[in-house]
Design a protein around this motif. Structure first.
Motif, PDB file in Angstrom:
ATOM      1  N   UNK A 226       0.839  -1.192   0.000  1.00 61.49           N
ATOM      2  CA  UNK A 226       0.000   0.000   0.000  1.00 61.49           C
ATOM      3  C   UNK A 226       0.877   1.244   0.000  1.00 61.49           C
ATOM      4  N   UNK A 227       0.566   2.215  -0.875  1.00 59.73           N
ATOM      5  CA  UNK A 227       1.322   3.460  -0.948  1.00 59.73           C
ATOM      6  C   UNK A 227       0.860   4.411   0.148  1.00 59.73           C
ATOM      7  N   UNK A 228       1.825   5.118   0.714  1.00 59.58           N
ATOM      8  CA  UNK A 228       1.521   6.035   1.802  1.00 59.58           C
ATOM      9  C   UNK A 228       1.682   7.482   1.361  1.00 59.58           C
ATOM     10  N   UNK A 229       0.604   8.248   1.505  1.00 58.53           N
ATOM     11  CA  UNK A 229       0.626   9.680   1.248  1.00 58.53           C
ATOM     12  C   UNK A 229       0.471  10.400   2.575  1.00 58.53           C
ATOM     13  N   UNK A 230       1.431  11.256   2.887  1.00 56.82           N
ATOM     14  CA  UNK A 230       1.401  12.022   4.126  1.00 56.82           C
ATOM     15  C   UNK A 230       1.212  13.497   3.774  1.00 56.82           C
ATOM     16  N   UNK A 231       0.224  14.120   4.388  1.00 62.59           N
ATOM     17  CA  UNK A 231      -0.062  15.535   4.170  1.00 62.59           C
ATOM     18  C   UNK A 231       0.186  16.284   5.476  1.00 62.59           C
ATOM     19  N   UNK A 232       1.038  17.283   5.424  1.00 60.73           N
ATOM     20  CA  UNK A 232       1.343  18.090   6.613  1.00 60.73           C
ATOM     21  C   UNK A 232       0.567  19.395   6.534  1.00 60.73           C
TER      22      UNK A 232
ATOM     23  N   UNK B 111      -5.557   0.965  -2.334  1.00 62.52           N
ATOM     24  CA  UNK B 111      -4.137   0.958  -2.649  1.00 62.52           C
ATOM     25  C   UNK B 111      -3.366   2.078  -1.951  1.00 62.52           C
ATOM     26  N   UNK B 112      -4.101   3.037  -1.424  1.00 66.36           N
ATOM     27  CA  UNK B 112      -3.453   4.196  -0.812  1.00 66.36           C
ATOM     28  C   UNK B 112      -3.893   4.365   0.637  1.00 66.36           C
ATOM     29  N   UNK B 113      -2.951   4.858   1.442  1.00 67.17           N
ATOM     30  CA  UNK B 113      -3.245   5.265   2.809  1.00 67.17           C
ATOM     31  C   UNK B 113      -2.889   6.741   2.941  1.00 67.17           C
ATOM     32  N   UNK B 114      -3.882   7.560   3.303  1.00 67.71           N
ATOM     33  CA  UNK B 114      -3.659   8.997   3.446  1.00 67.71           C
ATOM     34  C   UNK B 114      -3.685   9.370   4.919  1.00 67.71           C
TER      35      UNK B 114
ATOM     36  N   UNK C 232       5.563   7.491   1.111  1.00 68.50           N
ATOM     37  CA  UNK C 232       6.041   7.359  -0.262  1.00 68.50           C
ATOM     38  C   UNK C 232       6.002   8.716  -0.959  1.00 68.50           C
ATOM     39  N   UNK C 233       4.947   9.455  -0.650  1.00 66.40           N
ATOM     40  CA  UNK C 233       4.805  10.815  -1.184  1.00 66.40           C
ATOM     41  C   UNK C 233       4.396  11.738  -0.043  1.00 66.40           C
TER      42      UNK C 233
END
Length: 410
Positions: A1-7, A28-31, A99-100
């Motif tokens: 699973x791709x990880x997207x982190x938003x600050x 497929x994504x974890x935000x 990941x992003x």
């Protein structure tokens, strides 16, 4: 699973989280979204609080209300970003890897960086409306202020909402007329710009409007210090502007964590490609909203238009394709001019504001570079749109890039 982190869960962070939550395959994504403040502020509303048009309840709501349940929201300060290791350390020692990364930590005011500004006269004779607390304190002051010399000063650009100082002056003109004391109030605008605004045609038009309203402009005024005892501000070339009431727009800077993580410039804004918002330093980091150094206005409309284009670009990029350089710096801003009227300007990186009609060519209902009641109501209507449409990442039926339709050369 791709990880997207938003600050950051302000305007940009919340908008992009909601947009990508709908566009990405969440199997497929974890935000994950990180922000230390549980309260979301409608910052354009700070302008109206000193004049009693809005109250506290009009500009604050819980951030959790706008975050879908599929997204993990963590309330915490951010200690450091470690881009070489694709991770972020939160206060308390918790690490979040990604990941992003999307940095949307915004900008804030720093009156302490100007000598004499944030001292014993702060919230006594020196105020700001660029914070929630400051706008409330200024409202209290204006309830009993009987007149004198009010100076509005921009310390340095860029600032959030570049037209807000002009709006404040024109609303002040209206407000003091309504109170019957306008003849006892002198209004002065001390700005580092050579005129009322950055774009020549708009600067000329707005400058003439200020003259009509009896508002004096002190151009190219770069403040070096404030003297709270002598009640004056002093520029680097030793010009002095006295005041009875100073309304300051302090130095705006990006988040400290951006700077100390090696991702910011001298004002902690993160350098990016101005068309895609990809970091200049790391190919898996994007910077949205006020946190970037893109030369677009630091305004909600810019963030909205940018994110309209960003969603598909992000999906394209994370699928192995090249980013499309498609954001043109599009901004449109309503300006309150007082007495139930307002203006609208529409521009981008290369095109300055022009007269015309918006959004329907020849119809409007909004007028460009011209006062109208419709523009005033458009400004007030924006608050409802912000809470109910824009913040939730929904699209508007207007193109995100600027169009010349409905505009004409003056």
């Amino acid at each position: 699973m791709k990880k997207l982190l938003i600050l950051g869960a302000g305007t940009a962070g919340t908008m992009v989280a909601n947009r990508l939550n709908r566009m990405l395959d969440m199997d497929e994504w974890q935000i994950t979204l990180v922000d230390q403040d549980p309260v979301h502020y409608y910052q354009p509303g700070f302008l109206f609080i000193p004049f009693g048009v809005y109250s506290k309840k009009d500009v604050i709501k819980p951030k959790r209300n706008f975050i879908p349940p599929q997204i993990k929201l963590i309330q915490s300060e951010i200690e450091i970003i470690e881009p070489e290791h694709n991770r972020v350390r939160l206060t308390g020692g918790l690490y979040l890897d990604y990941d992003y990364l999307i940095i949307a930590t915004g900008a804030d005011i720093h009156p302490e960086e100007t000598p004499g500004l944030a001292e014993h006269e702060w919230n006594q004779s020196i105020f700001t409306f660029y914070s929630f607390e400051g706008s409330v304190e200024l409202w209290k002051k204006l309830q009993t202020w009987e007149g004198g010399r009010m100076v509005v000063n921009v310390v340095e650009n860029p600032i959030k909402c570049p037209v807000a100082p002009l709006e404040f002056l024109m609303l002040a003109d209206w407000f003091f007329h309504e109170r019957g004391i306008r003849d006892r109030v002198e209004l002065v605008y001390a700005t580092p710009l050579p005129g009322a605004f950055t774009k020549p045609m708009a600067s000329k038009m707005l400058g003439e409007l200020l003259v009509q309203k009896g508002i004096h402009v002190e151009p190219e005024f770069y403040i070096e210090r404030a003297d709270p005892d002598e009640k004056k501000i002093v520029s680097y070339d030793e010009r002095e502007v006295p005041f009875d009431l100073l309304v300051t727009i302090p130095l705006n800077k990006g988040a400290e964590v951006v700077g100390k993580s090696g991702l910011g410039d001298e004002l902690n804004y993160s350098p990016v490609n101005k068309y895609t918002f990809l970091s200049d330093k790391f190919d898996n980091i994007f910077v949205l909203g006020d946190a970037s150094n893109a030369p677009a206005s630091k305004a909600g409309s810019v963030t909205h238009y940018a994110i309209d284009l960003f969603g598909e670009n992000f999906i394209r990029y994370t699928s192995g394709q090249k980013l499309v350089e498609n954001f043109d710096g599009h901004a449109n801003c309503f300006l309150e001019s007082g007495f139930g009227k307002g203006l609208l300007i529409d521009f981008n990186y290369t095109q300055e504001p022009l007269p015309g009609r918006y959004p329907l060519p020849g119809v409007g209902p909004f007028t460009l570079l011209e006062e109208s009641e419709a523009n005033h109501w458009g400004k007030l209507m924006f608050r409802w749109m912000y809470w109910n449409i824009l913040l939730k990442g929904q699209e508007l039926p207007f193109p995100p890039t600027m169009t010349m339709a409905g505009k004409w050369k003056a």
